[in-house]
Design an enzyme around this catalytic site. Structure first.
Site, short mmCIF file in Angstrom:
data_model
loop_
_atom_site.label_atom_id
_atom_site.label_comp_id
_atom_site.label_asym_id
_atom_site.label_seq_id
_atom_site.Cartn_x
_atom_site.Cartn_y
_atom_site.Cartn_z
N GLU A 136 0.84 -1.20 0.00
CA GLU A 136 0.00 0.00 0.00
C GLU A 136 0.87 1.26 0.00
O GLU A 136 1.84 1.36 0.76
CB GLU A 136 -0.90 -0.01 1.24
CG GLU A 136 -1.84 1.18 1.33
CD GLU A 136 -2.66 1.19 2.61
OE1 GLU A 136 -3.69 1.89 2.64
OE2 GLU A 136 -2.28 0.51 3.57
N LYS A 213 -9.62 2.41 -2.32
CA LYS A 213 -9.80 1.75 -1.02
C LYS A 213 -11.22 1.96 -0.50
O LYS A 213 -11.69 3.08 -0.34
CB LYS A 213 -8.77 2.33 -0.05
CG LYS A 213 -8.68 1.67 1.30
CD LYS A 213 -7.48 2.25 2.05
CE LYS A 213 -7.29 1.67 3.42
NZ LYS A 213 -6.04 2.19 4.06
N CYS A 250 -5.71 -2.84 2.30
CA CYS A 250 -5.43 -2.69 3.73
C CYS A 250 -6.65 -2.92 4.62
O CYS A 250 -7.07 -4.04 4.83
CB CYS A 250 -4.79 -1.33 4.00
SG CYS A 250 -3.96 -1.26 5.62
#
Length: 409
Positions: A136, A213, A250
């Site tokens: 990330e 994300k 994540c």
């Protein structure tokens, strides 16, 4: 250290100040027979045996020695079928620490990371990796703890044609490799809005697409919503020359339905590029990716950055504790998990690393056929529950024991 784990300051991220991985620590303490049994319980079996080591040619090993990075390689097998040919995809995972101090000029920091990671990308190319994923926000320190906009948002760039994407396009063409490049995105078409984004580049070097994300943390020092909000790209699956891949960035790994949505869209491999620290999440790390692989009958490649990043200005965690200058230790430990509940050992907790894995994608359908999770799911019932739950007048379905008293009876 503030925000870190006990014992890590002296050991630089090593377990008990000595061991590079959990597997190393157990192997040092157990007999070979005990270690084998521990790994069987902890990491499962693939086709009745531990996940097997994959032999790479000397070029990759020499690159790891010269570049001082951890290199591990494994292969996941599947049963031979009569009607479907085997489909084996070789994936690569890269984890790394920052190269320069966070006080260095932004371009110098980014360029140093380009140079370092391209060493490992080149090694992956020499190892004939077909799909590669970086960690990330790999082009920058994870400065989102500070709540300071500058200089951290200066690392943001266009997903479609920014300098990092152009560099990765060259690497993709050079090695005939699909590359997943998670960056901080600057969306100039929409007022320069910033997003946490994974760029997917085809093996022919073309921009294939991007995923933003979906879930943004507001926990501990992860103050990411100061910089970007929840993504708006849904749950895309990218059909590549080497299989159908997706990216769960994540914090999305904490949301089972986020994992499930990629599976419903047909993903065979889901990458989870992350940046997470020991005191906050390490007990979850080995569980979540593996559980997602099992529940959704696909492969999961979990990637975490490495090292302790120190920032010039102290910040607090909003918990009454003292101000500090770092998140704590990013513990690496990248690994791959399979739908049959097996997984690889981890990369180092404290060193840069490249993991190479051969994935027999036929295992995805074979596990679906064996366990029937998708067949036995009750999507209609879940759909009704979620529709009801989203209504303002929702009432939980709770049946109360009358003997507790306080009711209308």
């Amino acid at each position: 250290p503030p925000g870190g784990m006990a014992g890590e300051a002296e050991g630089g991220g090593l377990l008990a100040g000595v061991h590079d991985t959990l597997e190393d620590m157990l192997q040092a303490k157990l007999s070979p027979e005990e270690y084998a049994e521990a790994m069987r319980v902890m990491q499962g079996s693939n086709m009745g045996a531990p996940v097997q080591r994959l032999e790479l040619d000397a070029t990759a090993g020499n690159a790891a020695l010269a570049g001082d990075f951890d290199l591990k390689a494994f292969t996941f097998a599947a049963a031979k079928e009569q009607m479907r040919p085997a489909r084996v995809t070789r994936v690569g995972l890269i984890q790394n620490r920052i190269v320069l101090p966070t006080t260095a000029p932004v371009q110098d920091q980014r360029d140093a990371l380009w140079t370092r990671c391209c060493e490992m990308i080149d090694a992956a190319g020499e190892a004939r990796v077909q799909v590669l994923c970086l960690q990330e926000a790999w082009t920058m320190p994870f400065g989102f703890c500070t709540r300071e906009k500058y200089p951290w948002i200066e690392f943001a760039e266009s997903a479609e044609d920014g300098p990092t994407t152009q560099l990765m396009m060259k690497k993709a063409r050079q090695f005939n490799m699909v590359i997943v490049s998670p960056i901080l995105e600057r969306d100039d078409a929409h007022g320069g809005t910033v997003w946490n984004t994974a760029v997917v580049i085809s093996n022919n070097g073309r921009f294939l697409g991007k995923h933003r994300k979906n879930h943004i943390p507001r926990v501990g020092d992860f103050n990411e919503s100061t910089y970007y909000m929840e993504g708006n790209t849904g749950h895309p699956v990218f059909e590549t020359a080497y299989g159908k891949i997706a990216v769960n960035i994540c914090y999305g790994r904490h949301h089972p339905l986020n994992w499930q949505a990629f599976g419903l869209n047909g993903a065979e491999i889901v990458f989870n590029p992350s940046a997470t620290v020991g005191a906050l999440s390490e007990p979850m790390w080995a569980v979540e990716g593996r559980n997602a692989a099992i529940a959704n009958s696909y492969f999961v490649a979990s990637i975490n950055r490495v090292g302790t990043e120190v920032f010039p200005n102290a910040f607090t965690s909003g918990d009454g504790g003292p101000a500090h200058n770092d998140f704590g230790h990013f513990y690496g430990s990248s690994y791959v998990a399979a739908p049959d509940a097996s997984r690889t050992p981890a990369l180092s907790r404290c060193r840069d690393g490249l993991m190479v894995c051969d994935l027999n994608l036929g295992l995805c359908q074979q596990v679906k056929d064996k366990w029937g999770f998708q067949m036995t799911a009750r999507y209609d019932m879940y759909n009704q529950l979620f529709n009801d739950f989203a209504r303002m007048d929702y009432k939980p379905q709770v049946i109360r024991d009358p003997s507790l008293g306080g009711g209308d009876e």
